[in-house]
Write an enzyme that holds these catalytic residues in place. Structure first.
Site, PDB file in Angstrom:
ATOM      1  N   GLU A  41       0.880  -1.181   0.000  1.00 59.42           N
ATOM      2  CA  GLU A  41       0.000   0.000   0.000  1.00 59.42           C
ATOM      3  C   GLU A  41       0.905   1.215   0.000  1.00 59.42           C
ATOM      4  OE1 GLU A  41      -2.786   0.382   3.347  1.00 59.42           O
ATOM      5  OE2 GLU A  41      -2.638   2.565   3.160  1.00 59.42           O
ATOM      6  N   ARG A  45       1.205  10.439   0.154  1.00 59.93           N
ATOM      7  CA  ARG A  45       1.558  11.490   1.116  1.00 59.93           C
ATOM      8  C   ARG A  45       2.729  12.321   0.641  1.00 59.93           C
ATOM      9  NH1 ARG A  45       1.026   8.041   6.767  1.00 59.93           N
ATOM     10  NH2 ARG A  45      -0.930   7.108   6.128  1.00 59.93           N
ATOM     11  N   LYS A 129     -10.569  -1.142   6.278  1.00 58.78           N
ATOM     12  CA  LYS A 129      -9.380  -0.884   7.086  1.00 58.78           C
ATOM     13  C   LYS A 129      -9.847  -0.329   8.427  1.00 58.78           C
ATOM     14  CE  LYS A 129      -5.616   2.581   6.958  1.00 58.78           C
ATOM     15  NZ  LYS A 129      -4.351   2.814   6.246  1.00 58.78           N
TER      16      LYS A 129
HETATM   17  C1  3PG Z   1      -1.417   4.119   7.799  1.00 64.87           C
HETATM   18  O1  3PG Z   1      -1.616   5.001   6.997  1.00 64.87           O
HETATM   19  O2  3PG Z   1      -2.068   3.082   7.780  1.00 64.87           O
HETATM   20  C2  3PG Z   1      -0.426   4.340   8.877  1.00 64.87           C
HETATM   21  O3  3PG Z   1       0.325   5.470   8.677  1.00 64.87           O
HETATM   22  C3  3PG Z   1       0.465   3.192   9.126  1.00 64.87           C
HETATM   23  O4  3PG Z   1       0.574   3.189  10.471  1.00 64.87           O
HETATM   24  P1  3PG Z   1       1.906   2.799  11.244  1.00 64.87           P
HETATM   25  O5  3PG Z   1       2.978   3.719  10.755  1.00 64.87           O
HETATM   26  O6  3PG Z   1       1.566   3.023  12.680  1.00 64.87           O
HETATM   27  O7  3PG Z   1       2.210   1.358  10.922  1.00 64.87           O
END
Ligand code: 3PG
Length: 206
Positions: A41, A45, A129
């Protein structure tokens, strides 16, 4: 809309990756594949995220590449045009959800509350999600949601770690988890792909 259960079944962990430099995109994706992870994924950003997505879609056919952090219908369309094979959003608005279900590819809309889960189910989707999984309540929250709504399937993401992943994966309503721990920033910036392959291999075995 296509069935997102195929996406949830690819791997126990979906790496959530932010790439600052498109030249890192292809070697990073190949490092994940070498470790046995067949899905990524890629978050929208960074200004060059769509370019990184396009490069992975074109040059690494062994990985299913999707776009994450999709906040607007326009971003979803741009991601599809760049080659995204699935779409992930951190949350939903009525307009975004309506647009996502009109797309011909699997989508994982983000939810954090029971009402949001119900709204997504109403749109005809049952895979989503759960974000941000840790701060929103963690495994016990998901277990509690499973009692009234056992047919919703989740990919918890946000605050999930190598250590906490097994507790989520043991739940009947969790098919996989998402996390950024497979691609630590220093390893990506230092182009230390062996580190990423090792982390991927460990995650693929969860
Ligand atoms: C996302 O967008 O799902 C998160 O930024 C991922 O989260 P994590 O960095 O806590 O794994």
């Amino acid at each position: 809309m296509a069935d997102a259960s195929t996406i949830l079944a690819v791997s126990p962990v979906i790496p959530v990756v932010t790439i600052d430099t498109p030249k890192h995109a292809v070697p990073l994706a190949r490092a994940l594949v070498d470790g046995g992870i067949g899905i990524i994924e890629l978050t929208l950003r960074t200004t060059s995220a769509l370019e990184s997505l396009r490069l992975i879609a074109e040059e690494v056919p062994d990985i299913v590449v999707g776009a994450g952090t999709v906040l607007t219908p326009q971003q979803a369309d741009q991601a599809v045009a760049a080659g995204a094979r699935f779409i992930v959003s951190p949350g939903v608005t009525p307009a975004l959800l309506q647009h996502l279900v009109s797309l011909e590819l699997p989508i994982l809309p983000g939810v954090a509350t029971v009402g949001e889960v119900m709204a997504v189910l109403e749109s005809g989707l049952n895979a989503m999600k759960f974000f941000p999984a840790g701060p929103a309540g963690g495994p016990s929250y998901l277990a509690a949601m499973g009692a009234p709504i056992p047919h919703a399937q989740f990919c918890p993401t946000g605050g999930v770690t190598r250590a906490s992943a097994p507790e989520y994966l043991a739940l009947p309503n969790v098919s996989c988890v998402g996390g950024s721990w497979l691609t630590p920033k220093p390893a990506v910036e230092g182009q230390d792909w062996t580190v990423i392959t090792a982390l991927a291999r460990e995650a693929a075995g969860l």
